[in-house]
Design a protein around this motif. Sequence first.
Motif, PDB file in Angstrom:
ATOM      1  N   ALA A   3       0.836  -1.208   0.000  1.00 18.55           N
ATOM      2  CA  ALA A   3       0.000   0.000   0.000  1.00 18.55           C
ATOM      3  C   ALA A   3       0.870   1.257   0.000  1.00 18.55           C
ATOM      4  O   ALA A   3       0.541   2.241  -0.674  1.00 18.55           O
ATOM      5  CB  ALA A   3      -0.941  -0.001   1.197  1.00 18.55           C
ATOM      6  N   ARG A   4       1.975   1.240   0.719  1.00 13.18           N
ATOM      7  CA  ARG A   4       2.872   2.403   0.741  1.00 13.18           C
ATOM      8  C   ARG A   4       3.497   2.636  -0.631  1.00 13.18           C
ATOM      9  O   ARG A   4       3.619   3.775  -1.084  1.00 13.18           O
ATOM     10  CB  ARG A   4       3.956   2.214   1.796  1.00 13.18           C
ATOM     11  N   THR A   7       0.798   4.067  -2.817  1.00  9.94           N
ATOM     12  CA  THR A   7       0.550   5.473  -2.493  1.00  9.94           C
ATOM     13  C   THR A   7       1.580   6.372  -3.160  1.00  9.94           C
ATOM     14  O   THR A   7       1.240   7.394  -3.764  1.00  9.94           O
ATOM     15  CB  THR A   7       0.553   5.696  -0.968  1.00  9.94           C
ATOM     16  N   SER A  31      -4.231   8.309  -1.417  1.00 13.86           N
ATOM     17  CA  SER A  31      -4.077   7.216  -0.460  1.00 13.86           C
ATOM     18  C   SER A  31      -4.336   5.912  -1.194  1.00 13.86           C
ATOM     19  O   SER A  31      -4.960   5.899  -2.259  1.00 13.86           O
ATOM     20  CB  SER A  31      -5.045   7.376   0.715  1.00 13.86           C
ATOM     21  N   ALA A  32      -3.825   4.822  -0.643  1.00 13.74           N
ATOM     22  CA  ALA A  32      -3.977   3.518  -1.288  1.00 13.74           C
ATOM     23  C   ALA A  32      -4.124   2.433  -0.241  1.00 13.74           C
ATOM     24  O   ALA A  32      -3.607   2.543   0.873  1.00 13.74           O
ATOM     25  CB  ALA A  32      -2.769   3.228  -2.172  1.00 13.74           C
ATOM     26  N   SER A  33      -4.840   1.402  -0.618  1.00 14.83           N
ATOM     27  CA  SER A  33      -4.902   0.186   0.191  1.00 14.83           C
ATOM     28  C   SER A  33      -4.623  -0.976  -0.750  1.00 14.83           C
ATOM     29  O   SER A  33      -4.804  -0.862  -1.966  1.00 14.83           O
ATOM     30  CB  SER A  33      -6.264   0.038   0.874  1.00 14.83           C
ATOM     31  N   ALA A  34      -4.166  -2.081  -0.181  1.00 19.60           N
ATOM     32  CA  ALA A  34      -3.806  -3.232  -1.002  1.00 19.60           C
ATOM     33  C   ALA A  34      -4.252  -4.521  -0.330  1.00 19.60           C
ATOM     34  O   ALA A  34      -4.189  -4.651   0.884  1.00 19.60           O
ATOM     35  CB  ALA A  34      -2.298  -3.261  -1.219  1.00 19.60           C
ATOM     36  N   LEU A  43      -5.473  -3.333  -5.759  1.00 15.83           N
ATOM     37  CA  LEU A  43      -5.207  -2.020  -5.179  1.00 15.83           C
ATOM     38  C   LEU A  43      -6.448  -1.144  -5.264  1.00 15.83           C
ATOM     39  O   LEU A  43      -7.223  -1.236  -6.211  1.00 15.83           O
ATOM     40  CB  LEU A  43      -4.075  -1.329  -5.943  1.00 15.83           C
ATOM     41  N   HIS A  44      -6.597  -0.293  -4.259  1.00 19.05           N
ATOM     42  CA  HIS A  44      -7.644   0.726  -4.297  1.00 19.05           C
ATOM     43  C   HIS A  44      -6.987   2.068  -4.009  1.00 19.05           C
ATOM     44  O   HIS A  44      -6.312   2.231  -2.981  1.00 19.05           O
ATOM     45  CB  HIS A  44      -8.751   0.462  -3.283  1.00 19.05           C
TER      46      HIS A  44
END
Length: 100
Positions: A3-4, A7, A31-34, A43-44
């Motif tokens: 996620a980092r 991002t 921002s991101a989430s995984a 990924l979002h």
Amino acid sequence: MVARIATQAARTAQSRRAALPPSPSGPAAPSASAAVRSGSARLHLTMELPYPTDIPHVCERIQQDVAERVAQLTGLRVGEVTLTVRRLVAISGANRGRVL
């Protein structure tokens, strides 16, 4: 960790594709989430885009850029990248020539 990386890749893509340079007084950072499973990542991303812009085209390019960068740095296959536009940010001078 994924996620980092996503991002940071989104921040770079936002600057490159949407012409929104990162700045303290400008748009919020992406921002991101995984979700990672069996060597594959979903990924979002959530970010702001400039107004006016070709939203579908810019989003598609950002999704491709982020997927390629995450795959390159992690070795994971990126199966899906979803992108939510948090808000549209007016660009300075965007109203130039407009009758109010």
